[in-house]
Design a protein around this motif. Structure first.
Motif, short mmCIF file in Angstrom:
data_model
loop_
_atom_site.label_atom_id
_atom_site.label_comp_id
_atom_site.label_asym_id
_atom_site.label_seq_id
_atom_site.Cartn_x
_atom_site.Cartn_y
_atom_site.Cartn_z
N GLN A 1 0.83 -1.21 0.00
CA GLN A 1 0.00 0.00 0.00
C GLN A 1 0.87 1.26 0.00
O GLN A 1 0.59 2.22 -0.73
CB GLN A 1 -0.91 0.00 1.23
CG GLN A 1 -1.85 1.20 1.29
CD GLN A 1 -2.63 1.24 2.59
OE1 GLN A 1 -2.05 1.18 3.68
NE2 GLN A 1 -3.95 1.29 2.49
N LEU A 2 1.92 1.25 0.80
CA LEU A 2 2.85 2.39 0.79
C LEU A 2 3.44 2.61 -0.59
O LEU A 2 3.54 3.75 -1.07
CB LEU A 2 3.98 2.16 1.80
CG LEU A 2 3.72 2.45 3.28
CD1 LEU A 2 4.92 2.03 4.11
CD2 LEU A 2 3.41 3.93 3.50
N PHE A 3 3.83 1.52 -1.25
CA PHE A 3 4.41 1.65 -2.59
C PHE A 3 3.41 2.16 -3.61
O PHE A 3 3.79 2.84 -4.57
CB PHE A 3 5.00 0.31 -3.04
CG PHE A 3 6.43 0.13 -2.64
CD1 PHE A 3 7.46 0.58 -3.44
CD2 PHE A 3 6.76 -0.47 -1.43
CE1 PHE A 3 8.78 0.44 -3.06
CE2 PHE A 3 8.08 -0.62 -1.04
CZ PHE A 3 9.11 -0.16 -1.86
N SER A 4 2.15 1.86 -3.43
CA SER A 4 1.15 2.30 -4.41
C SER A 4 0.69 3.73 -4.18
O SER A 4 0.25 4.39 -5.12
CB SER A 4 -0.07 1.36 -4.37
OG SER A 4 -0.78 1.51 -3.15
N LYS A 5 0.82 4.24 -2.94
CA LYS A 5 0.23 5.54 -2.62
C LYS A 5 1.23 6.65 -2.28
O LYS A 5 0.89 7.82 -2.37
CB LYS A 5 -0.74 5.39 -1.44
CG LYS A 5 -1.97 4.57 -1.76
CD LYS A 5 -2.94 4.58 -0.59
CE LYS A 5 -4.24 3.88 -0.96
NZ LYS A 5 -5.22 3.93 0.16
N THR A 6 2.45 6.29 -1.87
CA THR A 6 3.38 7.31 -1.40
C THR A 6 4.06 8.01 -2.58
O THR A 6 4.70 7.36 -3.40
CB THR A 6 4.45 6.69 -0.48
OG1 THR A 6 3.79 5.99 0.58
CG2 THR A 6 5.36 7.76 0.10
N ASN A 7 3.93 9.33 -2.63
CA ASN A 7 4.49 10.10 -3.74
C ASN A 7 5.49 11.16 -3.30
O ASN A 7 6.45 11.44 -4.01
CB ASN A 7 3.36 10.79 -4.52
CG ASN A 7 2.45 9.81 -5.20
OD1 ASN A 7 2.90 8.96 -5.96
ND2 ASN A 7 1.15 9.90 -4.92
N GLN A 8 5.28 11.78 -2.14
CA GLN A 8 6.11 12.92 -1.76
C GLN A 8 7.47 12.50 -1.21
O GLN A 8 8.50 12.91 -1.75
CB GLN A 8 5.35 13.79 -0.75
CG GLN A 8 4.12 14.45 -1.36
CD GLN A 8 3.39 15.32 -0.35
OE1 GLN A 8 3.99 16.06 0.40
NE2 GLN A 8 2.07 15.22 -0.34
N PHE A 9 7.47 11.69 -0.15
CA PHE A 9 8.76 11.18 0.32
C PHE A 9 8.96 9.81 -0.31
O PHE A 9 8.73 8.77 0.31
CB PHE A 9 8.83 11.08 1.85
CG PHE A 9 10.25 10.93 2.34
CD1 PHE A 9 10.91 12.01 2.90
CD2 PHE A 9 10.94 9.73 2.18
CE1 PHE A 9 12.24 11.89 3.32
CE2 PHE A 9 12.25 9.60 2.60
CZ PHE A 9 12.90 10.68 3.16
#
Length: 198
Positions: free
Chosen positions: A49-57
């Motif tokens: 989920q982090l890989f699919s949603k995290t964009n800024q850091f």
């Protein structure tokens, strides 16, 4: 209820930050703690989920699926580290991941990302320091390579690798490739974070 509790915790942190004008004093008073270890099977859905949603850091914004992460975590030439964290105002949960691979005595950091709600505590420095130190001992790494791939949303981490001591070896409009000799890696001062690791 969870969302409300999160908002209350953030308000309390903001009030503390206002009361303590010095950043170092604020961080010391937060009571930050973190657990860093190789990814466990039960953590796969959250890490994906982090890989699919995290964009800024997110240093490279590479999108990895659960199956891809499982393969990387189980392979002898690759590793996935996770970080859970919190402070005296509440638990932040699993908020960051680092993916690395090796080729002989050369290590490459393929991905580093962290949830925005955990910013401002230097937790990203703790994850990199602990993860690299663990792999240096396990793999015998002599030099590290890392990459920053520029996107519309990740400009805030453009100089992250510079900040932790890496040197750029190739620069283009798309981003930068970095290198760091292990013998020249200096460990950050993070006494205000209580770190557990494995």
């Amino acid at each position: 209820r969870q969302r409300t509790a999160m908002y209350v915790s953030e308000r309390e942190r903001a009030e503390l930050r206002t009361r303590t004008g010095d950043l170092g004093e604020y961080l010391a008073s937060l009571g930050v703690y973190a657990t860093i270890h190789p990814m466990r099977e039960a953590e796969l859905p959250r890490v994906a989920q982090l890989f699919s949603k995290t964009n800024q850091f997110n240093l490279t914004t590479r999108r990895l699926s659960e199956e891809q992460l499982r393969v990387l975590a189980q392979g002898p030439e690759s590793a996935v580290f996770t970080m859970t964290a919190g402070d005296r105002f509440g638990d932040l949960g699993l908020i960051a991941a680092l993916v690395a691979r090796r080729d002989g005595d050369r290590g490459t950091i393929d991905a580093l990302l962290m949830s925005c709600r955990a910013l401002g505590r230097r937790l990203e420095h703790a994850l990199v320091d602990h993860g690299l130190l663990s792999l240096e001992r396990q793999w015998g790494v002599q030099e590290w390579y890392a990459e920053y791939i520029a996107t519309r949303k990740n400009g805030q981490v453009e100089r992250f690798w510079d900040d932790v001591g890496f040197e750029p070896v190739r620069t283009s409009p798309a981003g930068r490739v970095y290198r760091l000799e292990v013998t020249r890696r200096s460990r950050p001062k993070l006494d205000f974070i209580a770190i557990k690791g494995s």
